[in-house]
Enzyme design. Structure first.
Site, PDB file in Angstrom:
ATOM      1  N   ASP A   1     -17.311   0.194   1.254  1.00 33.56           N
ATOM      2  CA  ASP A   1     -15.965  -0.024   1.813  1.00 33.56           C
ATOM      3  C   ASP A   1     -15.930   0.290   3.309  1.00 33.56           C
ATOM      4  OD1 ASP A   1     -15.261  -0.523  -0.777  1.00 33.56           O
ATOM      5  OD2 ASP A   1     -13.440   0.699  -0.742  1.00 33.56           O
TER       6      ASP A   1
ATOM      7  N   ALA B   1      -9.453   1.626   5.078  1.00 32.14           N
ATOM      8  CA  ALA B   1      -8.856   0.939   6.231  1.00 32.14           C
ATOM      9  C   ALA B   1      -7.928   1.876   6.997  1.00 32.14           C
ATOM     10  CB  ALA B   1      -8.105  -0.308   5.769  1.00 32.14           C
TER      11      ALA B   1
ATOM     12  N   SER C   1      -7.713   0.132   0.789  1.00 34.44           N
ATOM     13  CA  SER C   1      -6.639   0.675   1.629  1.00 34.44           C
ATOM     14  C   SER C   1      -7.002   2.039   2.217  1.00 34.44           C
ATOM     15  CB  SER C   1      -5.320   0.730   0.862  1.00 34.44           C
ATOM     16  OG  SER C   1      -5.195   1.918   0.152  1.00 34.44           O
TER      17      SER C   1
ATOM     18  N   GLY D   1      -8.344  -1.890  -5.140  1.00 32.89           N
ATOM     19  CA  GLY D   1      -9.642  -2.470  -4.812  1.00 32.89           C
ATOM     20  C   GLY D   1      -9.679  -3.194  -3.482  1.00 32.89           C
TER      21      GLY D   1
END
Ligand code: PMV
Length: 314
Positions: A148, A107, A104, A101
């Site tokens: 995200d 990113a 990753s 969560g």
């Protein structure tokens, strides 16, 4: 010439799952953990290779499957820039825990997109990075909301509604606050949990729609509390959101134990964060209580606790 770029982790503060169904959500970047992509030129004719040693992966763009996320990020970026495939090795490193969560996957993609764009001499805006990472997120998640990629590409707190442009969703933080992010140690692939929620929603549409509406209302109140700097109110809203996530069926006994432990040690509020059924929980704490709550969370079985301060960026 070598190039390095990076991108932070993130946590969702409010609104996970309901955000997939068009309600709002709030997320903040977590600067303490980052993914990095470094690019080194390689011999002519060698093509583009992505090396992710943490994942024990070494993938060549020319032979990679279409749905391999790492090479998909590179391919989409090169297509967007309309440049030929360079002869390079892109090395990925990340301190962001996987499948818990903290964003990753997004990113890593954002770092890779940024590095490749800089290497090609055409740095991209946060908006462009976000859009490219969203395409890769579809491979990871199936039906991502887009939160995200937005928070990670912009590196600032966001109030997010699916399909709204990121510029409209910048969130002002009225007063800085401290968050603890505690890992249950159980990885929880987002795609699986999102799929389970979808099955449950299909079976009980009316009930799930009501729960999503209730979560949306909590998010909107949280936005007001966050902008007004009302930290106590923010804590109670986290508790409310956690109860609604339990009703959605995405908590777990370990997550609930950590939430209870945080309350016991004096947290102002606590909830699971992200997909749930494992992964991380977050606790809002007064700075002077942070160590105590952190110790209590470890005692209750948290495998890692990150302390982060949320404040206005830039
Ligand atoms: O924090 P993560 O990466 O586990 O994302 C989960 C957030 C969901 O709302 C459950 C899914 C989404 O795409 O927004």
């Amino acid at each position: 010439m070598s190039v390095i770029a990076s991108a932070p982790g993130k946590v969702i503060l409010f609104g996970e799952h309901a955000v997939v169904y068009g309600r709002s959500a709030i997320a903040v970047p977590v600067m303490q953990v980052r993914a990095t992509a470094s690019i080194e030129p390689s011999p002519p004719g060698s093509g583009l290779t992505v090396v992710a040693s943490d994942l024990k992966k070494r993938i060549s763009l020319s032979s990679a499957a279409e749905d391999e996320p790492l090479t998909a990020a590179a391919r989409l970026t090169l297509e967007h820039l309309a440049v030929p495939i360079p002869d390079v090795t892109i090395t990925i490193r990340s301190t962001i825990p996987i499948a818990s969560g903290l964003g990753s996957g997004a990113a890593v993609s954002a770092a890779l997109v940024r590095a490749l764009a800089s290497f090609s001499g055409s740095p991209l805006s946060a908006e462009e990075v976000s859009a490219l990472v969203f395409e890769v997120e579809k491979i990871h998640h199936g039906t991502p909301s887009g939160i995200d990629n937005t928070v990670i590409a912009h590196e600032q707190p966001v109030y997010f509604v699916r399909k709204q442009s990121a510029k409209k969703v910048r969130l002002n933080v009225g007063a800085p606050f401290t968050l603890l992010i505690a890992d249950t140690g159980k990885s929880s692939p987002t795609r699986r949990v999102v799929g389970r929620v979808r099955q449950a929603w299909r079976r009980q549409k009316a009930r799930y729609e009501v729960l999503f509406d209730q979560i949306g209302d909590v998010v909107d109140e949280a936005r007001r509390a966050m902008e007004a700097g009302d930290i106590r109110e923010l804590g109670s809203l986290m508790d409310e959101n956690h109860e609604l996530l339990i009703e959605l069926g995405v908590s777990s006994s370990k997550l609930d134990e950590l939430v209870d432990a945080a309350h016991f040690a004096g947290a102002l509020g606590a909830k699971l964060s992200g997909a749930g059924q494992g992964g991380n929980m977050i606790a809002l704490v007064e700075e002077s209580f942070a160590n105590e709550v952190m110790e209590e969370l470890k005692e209750a079985g948290a495998t890692r606790v990150i302390c982060t301060r949320v404040q206005q960026q830039g």
